[in-house]
Scaffold this motif. Structure first.
Motif, short mmCIF file in Angstrom:
data_model
loop_
_atom_site.label_atom_id
_atom_site.label_comp_id
_atom_site.label_asym_id
_atom_site.label_seq_id
_atom_site.Cartn_x
_atom_site.Cartn_y
_atom_site.Cartn_z
N UNK A 125 0.83 -1.20 0.00
CA UNK A 125 0.00 0.00 0.00
C UNK A 125 0.87 1.26 0.00
N UNK A 126 1.95 1.23 0.79
CA UNK A 126 2.88 2.37 0.81
C UNK A 126 3.55 2.55 -0.54
N UNK A 127 3.94 1.43 -1.15
CA UNK A 127 4.62 1.50 -2.45
C UNK A 127 3.70 2.09 -3.51
N UNK A 128 2.46 1.64 -3.52
CA UNK A 128 1.50 2.19 -4.49
C UNK A 128 1.28 3.67 -4.26
N UNK A 129 1.21 4.07 -3.01
CA UNK A 129 1.02 5.49 -2.71
C UNK A 129 2.25 6.31 -3.11
N UNK A 130 3.42 5.75 -2.90
CA UNK A 130 4.65 6.44 -3.31
C UNK A 130 4.70 6.66 -4.81
N UNK A 131 4.23 5.69 -5.57
CA UNK A 131 4.21 5.85 -7.02
C UNK A 131 3.32 7.03 -7.43
N UNK A 132 2.28 7.29 -6.61
CA UNK A 132 1.37 8.40 -6.92
C UNK A 132 1.98 9.73 -6.52
N UNK A 133 2.47 9.83 -5.28
CA UNK A 133 2.91 11.13 -4.77
C UNK A 133 4.31 11.52 -5.26
#
Length: 215
Positions: free
Chosen positions: A192-200
């Motif tokens: 979940x953190x990795x996916x969010x990092x790809x966004x931000x």
């Protein structure tokens, strides 16, 4: 139109008349009654306040406008918007903390792999403990079997030790099962953190999410 003007001029006349007998700082209220008629008075019914009203000065000018009470739909919409605002603020704070830890999704992937390897290493140590205890258990069970074949009574101490060793193995196996669940949860949290990092960060990961694990 003529009726509205009549009401307006009648209201002005009423204010002028009442203003002559009221203190200079007196207030008047202009509101709409249940029949839809405009009313000007120095008091206002509780029910009328829900429809909104104007506060007039002694000169008849509006000094404040009180809006109508919100409807149930409006109240629900405001609560929903307030909830969305809190969620956006919570997400912003989480993003800031995430960016303090990682500047690229690959950094989070590397951290996940390290943590998983550590947890799997602990599982391997526990498996080693099971092997040691299992060896002791086999020895005690063999001794007990020899005694039975020889027609001798098995000492209580031996029986107690066998049960204790079996209990130790069971506890360690439970620990391993619990730790495997922790690994699954850990991976989900990191993903979940990795996916969010790809966004931000607007950066895509280049490392694989899964690595070969010792079984």
């Amino acid at each position: 139109m003529g009726n509205r003007l009549s009401v307006y001029f009648s209201a002005l006349l009423l204010i002028a008349t009442m203003g002559a007998s009221l203190p200079a700082n007196a207030q008047m209220y202009r509101y709409t009654d249940a029949q839809g008629q405009v009313v000007i008075s120095n008091t206002i019914p509780q029910e009328a306040t829900k429809r909104g009203y104007d506060i007039l000065g002694s000169n008849g000018r509006v000094v404040e406008t009180v809006p109508p009470a919100p409807t149930k739909e409006e109240i629900a919409a405001r609560k929903a918007e307030k909830k969305r605002q809190k969620e956006r603020e919570r997400q912003r704070e989480q993003d800031e903390l995430l960016l303090k830890r990682y500047s690229h999704p690959d950094q989070a992937i590397e951290a996940m792999h390290r943590k998983v390897r550590e947890m799997n290493g602990l599982i391997q140590l526990k498996r080693g403990n099971i092997q040691v205890i299992s060896s002791q258990l086999n020895n005690e069970q063999s001794r007990a079997a020899d005694m039975e074949r020889a027609g001798r009574e098995i000492p209580q101490a031996t029986l107690d030790k066998i049960r204790r060793l079996e209990s130790q193995i069971e506890e360690i196996e439970q620990d391993i099962a619990s730790q495997r669940k922790d690994i699954v949860q850990l991976k989900q949290s990191y993903r979940e953190d990795i996916q969010r990092l790809e966004v931000i960060t607007d950066k895509e990961r280049t490392l694989p999410l899964e690595v070969a694990e010792e079984q």
